[in-house]
Design an enzyme around this catalytic site. Sequence first.
Site, PDB file in Angstrom:
ATOM      1  CB  SER A  35      14.255 -29.586 -42.832  1.00  9.20           C
ATOM      2  OG  SER A  35      12.966 -30.402 -41.949  1.00  9.20           O
ATOM      3  CG  LEU A  70       5.341 -27.301 -48.646  1.00  5.67           C
ATOM      4  CD1 LEU A  70       5.532 -26.029 -49.934  1.00  5.67           C
ATOM      5  CD2 LEU A  70       4.103 -28.203 -48.931  1.00  5.67           C
ATOM      6  N   GLY A  71       8.321 -30.162 -46.278  1.00  6.05           N
ATOM      7  CA  GLY A  71       9.939 -30.601 -46.627  1.00  6.05           C
ATOM      8  C   GLY A  71      11.185 -29.720 -47.207  1.00  6.05           C
ATOM      9  CG  ASP A  84       9.549 -34.494 -44.406  1.00  6.63           C
ATOM     10  OD1 ASP A  84       8.272 -35.444 -45.401  1.00  6.63           O
ATOM     11  OD2 ASP A  84       8.971 -33.995 -44.248  1.00  6.63           O
ATOM     12  N   PRO A 127       9.703 -23.081 -50.016  1.00  7.90           N
ATOM     13  CG  PRO A 127       6.989 -22.930 -50.236  1.00  7.90           C
ATOM     14  CD  PRO A 127       7.715 -23.285 -50.789  1.00  7.90           C
TER      15      PRO A 127
HETATM   16  C1  MEV Z   1       6.432 -34.152 -41.829  1.00  4.15           C
HETATM   17  O1  MEV Z   1       5.771 -34.154 -43.206  1.00  4.15           O
HETATM   18  C2  MEV Z   1       5.275 -35.295 -42.103  1.00  4.15           C
HETATM   19  C3  MEV Z   1       5.170 -36.005 -40.154  1.00  4.15           C
HETATM   20  O2  MEV Z   1       4.274 -37.053 -40.290  1.00  4.15           O
HETATM   21  C4  MEV Z   1       6.522 -36.648 -39.347  1.00  4.15           C
HETATM   22  C5  MEV Z   1       7.280 -37.519 -39.915  1.00  4.15           C
HETATM   23  O3  MEV Z   1       7.004 -38.288 -41.004  1.00  4.15           O
HETATM   24  O4  MEV Z   1       8.489 -37.413 -40.009  1.00  4.15           O
HETATM   25  C6  MEV Z   1       4.430 -34.566 -39.694  1.00  4.15           C
END
Ligand code: MEV
Length: 319
Positions: free
Chosen positions: A115, A112-113, A158, A107
């Site tokens: 991109s 939830l990663g 991510d 989604p």
């Molecule tokens: C995003 O999934 C996680 C964050 O810590 C950003 C990042 O680590 O790049 C918010």
Amino acid sequence: KPNAELYLAPSEQKIPTGHGKVILLGEHAVVYGAHAIAAPIPLAMQAMVSDSDEDGIHLIISRWGVEERLQKGKEYRYSIFNSLSLILHELGLEKENMKIEVFPYVPRAMGLGGSASLAVAIIRALAEKFKIKLSLEEISQLAYKSEQLVHGTASGIDNTLATYGKFLLFQKGNPPKIQELRVPQPIRIVIGLTWSESLTAKMVSRVRRAWENNKRLYNHIFKEIDQLVLEAAKAIENYDLEHLGQLMNINQGLLNALQVSGREIEELVEIARNNGALGAKLTGGGGGGAIIALCPENAEKVAKAIRNVGYRAYITDLK
Ligand code: MEV
């Protein structure tokens, strides 16, 4: 159908894939050098590249109603176009004619990663089609460049998860430090989705501004989170879920202190805890997006309670 938007990716992994993920602990602090723990989820992005009779590069994402030819300098609604331009440039494929089809099962904008897994799926599909040999490290590194473009100062967690798809203890660096966690048994969680987008770039830059104004105070919070994460890594390997849940709850408190929580997140966290979750917290960038609740015994009950108030919930086993 409460889960209508959460389709599982086909299990045959023949199609080039980027894994979606949840962060169990350590988001945001990870950007400042703290450890974080993340695990893949069965929701993934997949991509296929094929020959095209027409000139140029055509991107098709049927589920999002996207069917476009890539044009230099054009402003696009989805960041995927910028990400794709960068990837094609880095791989020296800008001048090729091709059709790129994307099948998104993560989604969008839910922390939830999405991109990073989209970038990884496309990189893998391009490498396969044009017979470019890329190591896992190279795939992750290229997806990281794309993440920098989309998320600003990303930690790299991510793209690492999207590439490796393993339960990992992560610390940023060049190269990042990644350690696979041995999970004695799958860990059952509920993912609850708010109705608000999680704009990771916005939340990351908000935390950065606050940190710049008060580095001592914020560094202290990041250090606290780092300690929680290291303790949680041990709890996971010992399958001490009570303790893991406690650490997740405290991490949520500190994320709240960083002001990346939100009304819907707090509501979902409360519902999960009231229905017996051992721990519950936001996952990813926050603001909106998703929460995770640790529910080894009562996942159905927690998911039902979340759905009863009109949110979406999805049960999965982390391993
Ligand atoms: C995003 O999934 C996680 C964050 O810590 C950003 C990042 O680590 O790049 C918010």
